[in-house]
Design an enzyme around this catalytic site. Structure first.
Site, PDB file in Angstrom:
ATOM      1  N   HIS A   1       0.872  -1.178   0.000  1.00 31.48           N
ATOM      2  CA  HIS A   1       0.000   0.000   0.000  1.00 31.48           C
ATOM      3  C   HIS A   1       0.910   1.230   0.000  1.00 31.48           C
ATOM      4  CE1 HIS A   1      -4.013   1.692   1.711  1.00 31.48           C
ATOM      5  NE2 HIS A   1      -3.349   2.649   1.113  1.00 31.48           N
TER       6      HIS A   1
ATOM      7  N   GLU B   1      -2.522  -1.647  -3.279  1.00 32.29           N
ATOM      8  CA  GLU B   1      -3.671  -0.937  -2.730  1.00 32.29           C
ATOM      9  C   GLU B   1      -3.377   0.552  -2.663  1.00 32.29           C
ATOM     10  OE1 GLU B   1      -4.631  -4.059   0.892  1.00 32.29           O
ATOM     11  OE2 GLU B   1      -3.632  -2.158   1.296  1.00 32.29           O
TER      12      GLU B   1
ATOM     13  N   HIS C   1      -7.940  -6.367   6.985  1.00 32.82           N
ATOM     14  CA  HIS C   1      -7.699  -5.392   8.051  1.00 32.82           C
ATOM     15  C   HIS C   1      -7.915  -6.037   9.412  1.00 32.82           C
ATOM     16  CE1 HIS C   1      -6.630  -1.488   9.511  1.00 32.82           C
ATOM     17  NE2 HIS C   1      -6.518  -1.073   8.273  1.00 32.82           N
TER      18      HIS C   1
HETATM   19  N1  PXP Z   1      -6.514  -3.976   3.320  1.00 32.99           N
HETATM   20  C1  PXP Z   1      -6.288  -2.642   3.255  1.00 32.99           C
HETATM   21  C2  PXP Z   1      -7.030  -1.842   2.245  1.00 32.99           C
HETATM   22  C3  PXP Z   1      -5.341  -2.026   4.101  1.00 32.99           C
HETATM   23  O1  PXP Z   1      -5.124  -0.717   4.005  1.00 32.99           O
HETATM   24  C4  PXP Z   1      -4.628  -2.835   4.995  1.00 32.99           C
HETATM   25  C5  PXP Z   1      -3.599  -2.206   5.880  1.00 32.99           C
HETATM   26  O2  PXP Z   1      -2.618  -1.596   5.092  1.00 32.99           O
HETATM   27  C6  PXP Z   1      -4.892  -4.218   5.029  1.00 32.99           C
HETATM   28  C7  PXP Z   1      -5.846  -4.752   4.184  1.00 32.99           C
HETATM   29  C8  PXP Z   1      -4.154  -5.144   5.938  1.00 32.99           C
HETATM   30  O3  PXP Z   1      -4.480  -4.845   7.252  1.00 32.99           O
HETATM   31  P1  PXP Z   1      -3.580  -5.421   8.442  1.00 32.99           P
HETATM   32  O4  PXP Z   1      -2.240  -4.813   8.297  1.00 32.99           O
HETATM   33  O5  PXP Z   1      -4.321  -4.946   9.662  1.00 32.99           O
HETATM   34  O6  PXP Z   1      -3.574  -6.899   8.306  1.00 32.99           O
END
Ligand code: PXP
Length: 239
Positions: free
Chosen positions: A43, A70, A191
Site C-alpha cells: 500500500h 492498494e 484489516h
Molecule cells: N486492506 C487494506 C485496504 C489495508 O489498508 C490494509 C492495511 O494496510 C490491510 C488490508 C491489511 O491490514 P492489516 O495490516 O491490519 O492486516
C-alpha cells in the site's frame, strides 16, 4: 482454499527507521513465497512512510505470485499502477495522512470518477477490487461501476471479535459477502485479521483472498516469517 496475500507495509516501516535496508522487503517477499503465500500486497502511500515507489518496482521484478497494490487512486498512484500492471489493484479511499485505512468507499459520491479509472485498469488487464464496508447498497454500486471484486473492511469484525461480541457484526459480513457473490463480484477481505479471528471469518463461503499484514508481521517476531505464513495458510486451507 482461500488465498493469502501478505501485506509487507510493516516490514517497510521497520526498514525505514534506519538507512541501510534491513529488514529487506524483497527478502521478506521471497520468504513469504517460499512458505506458500499466494500473493504479496503493498500500500504505497504518498508520504512513502512505509512502502516506497522503488519497493513497488523492485517487487514487480521478482514476484512469482499475485501482486496486489492498494491505494487511493491519485495521479501518482495510477502512474505506478499503469507501469507495474499488478495482478490486482485495490482502490481504497484513504486520505493522504490517514493513520491506516479506516473505512470503505462511498460510491454514491465517488462512483462517477472511479468508474473510468476502473475501466482503464481493467483494459490494462488488472483485476480491480474496491475496499468497502458491509453496506449492501455500496456493494450494488461497486458492481454497477465495473469492479471485479470487493475487499470487505474487516476492522469492525476484528474489534467485535476482541470484545467477544461478534455475532451481529459477523452476520453483516455474511450478508455482504452473499450479496456480492449473488451479483457476480468476487469477495476479498482484510484489516486486523489475525490467527485468532481468521478461522471464524473464513467460515463465510467462497471468500477468495485475505490480505494480512500487521498481525502476521507481529507473529513473525515470535515464530519467524516463514512459520507465521505457514500458520495462516493452515487456517485458510481448511476452507
Ligand atoms: N486492506 C487494506 C485496504 C489495508 O489498508 C490494509 C492495511 O494496510 C490491510 C488490508 C491489511 O491490514 P492489516 O495490516 O491490519 O492486516
Amino acid at each position: 482454499m482461500i488465498n493469502l496475500s501478505v501485506n509487507l507495509n510493516k516490514v517497510a516501516l521497520l526498514r525505514n527507521s534506519r538507512n541501510f535496508g534491513i529488514p529487506s522487503v524483497i527478502k521478506a517477499a521471497s520468504t513469504c513465497i517460499q512458505a506458500g503465500a499466494h500473493g504479496i500486497t503493498v500500500h504505497p502511500r504518498p508520504d512513502e512512510r512505509h512502502i516506497k515507489s522503488k519497493d513497488v518496482y523492485e517487487l514487480a521484478e521478482m514476484l512469482t505470485v499475485e501482486f496486489n497494490i492498494e491505494g487511493n487512486p491519485s495521479s501518482q498512484f495510477l502512474n505506478i499502477i499503469r507501469e507495474v500492471k499488478p495482478t490486482q489493484c485495490t482502490l481504497v479511499p484513504d486520505a493522504p495522512d490517514a493513520f491506516t485505512s479506516d473505512h470503505g468507499w462511498d460510491l454514491a459520491t465517488n462512483g462517477f470518477w472511479l468508474k473510468p479509472i476502473i475501466q482503464e485498469l481493467k483494459e490494462l488487464g488488472i483485476r480491480v477490487s474496491l475496499f468497502l464496508d458491509t453496506d449492501l447498497t455500496q456493494i450494488e454500486l461497486a458492481k454497477e461501476i465495473g469492479a471485479d471484486r470487493i475487499e470487505l473492511y474487516t476492522e469492525p469484525y476484528a474489534t467485535a471479535f476482541r470484545k467477544d461480541d461478534v455475532e451481529s457484526v459477523f452476520q453483516k459480513y455474511q450478508q455482504a459477502a452473499k450479496k456480492a457473490q449473488e451479483i457476480g463480484l468476487g469477495v476479498n477481505a482484510g484489516h486486523d485479521l489475525n490467527l485468532q479471528n481468521l478461522e471464524k471469518f473464513c467460515s463465510i463461503p467462497n471468500i477468495l483472498e485475505v490480505s494480512i499484514g500487521h498481525a502476521l508481521v507481529a507473529d513473525a517476531l515470535d515464530i519467524g516469517l516463514f512459520n507465521a505464513v505457514k500458520e495462516y495458510l493452515k487456517i485458510l486451507s481448511t476452507n
